[in-house]
Design a protein around this motif. Structure first.
Motif, PDB file in Angstrom:
ATOM      1  N   ARG A 174      42.289  16.158-120.371  1.00 23.32           N
ATOM      2  CA  ARG A 174      40.867  16.179-119.952  1.00 23.32           C
ATOM      3  C   ARG A 174      40.325  15.211-121.195  1.00 23.32           C
ATOM      4  N   HIS A 193      36.233  22.630-118.897  1.00 19.38           N
ATOM      5  CA  HIS A 193      37.611  22.903-119.805  1.00 19.38           C
ATOM      6  C   HIS A 193      37.739  22.074-120.493  1.00 19.38           C
ATOM      7  N   ALA A 242      41.120  21.166-125.206  1.00 16.98           N
ATOM      8  CA  ALA A 242      40.783  21.554-123.849  1.00 16.98           C
ATOM      9  C   ALA A 242      41.297  22.353-123.384  1.00 16.98           C
ATOM     10  N   VAL A 289      43.368  23.912-118.170  1.00  8.01           N
ATOM     11  CA  VAL A 289      43.387  22.322-117.141  1.00  8.01           C
ATOM     12  C   VAL A 289      45.134  22.067-117.427  1.00  8.01           C
TER      13      VAL A 289
END
Length: 98
Positions: A58, A90, A50, A53
């Motif tokens: 995520r 992401h 991820a 974020v």
């Protein structure tokens, strides 16, 4: 017609109770062909992480991805799930086996 023994129990029931194959049954624990084993071992692996974020996590395709990279294979996901992972801005995917 099902063969019964002296206790009026069919062969499949006796086999299940004694953990044996019923008479005439093909073995269900056959070894996989060597090419199948090699194909599974040769399946490309991917690192998924991820990125960008706010909460550093995520969720995608039923899996939680974090800043810590995880190794996955394509076969772990359906076509729809894999497409969602690949197209997620992401999630960072890096091929490991190239």
């Amino acid at each position: 017609m099902v063969k019964k023994n002296e206790n009026n129990t069919d062969a499949a029931t006796v086999a299940a109770q004694t953990h044996q194959q019923p008479e005439g049954a093909a073995s269900q624990q056959l070894a996989a062909p060597a090419d199948t084993v090699l194909a599974a071992a040769a399946e490309p692996r991917w690192s998924v992480q991820a990125v960008a974020v706010p909460n550093k996590r995520r969720m995608r395709a039923g899996r939680l991805f974090t800043e810590t990279p995880v190794t996955v294979t394509r076969s772990e996901f359906s076509e729809h799930e894999w497409t969602a992972i690949k197209n997620d801005p992401h999630l960072k995917l890096i091929p490991l086996d190239e």
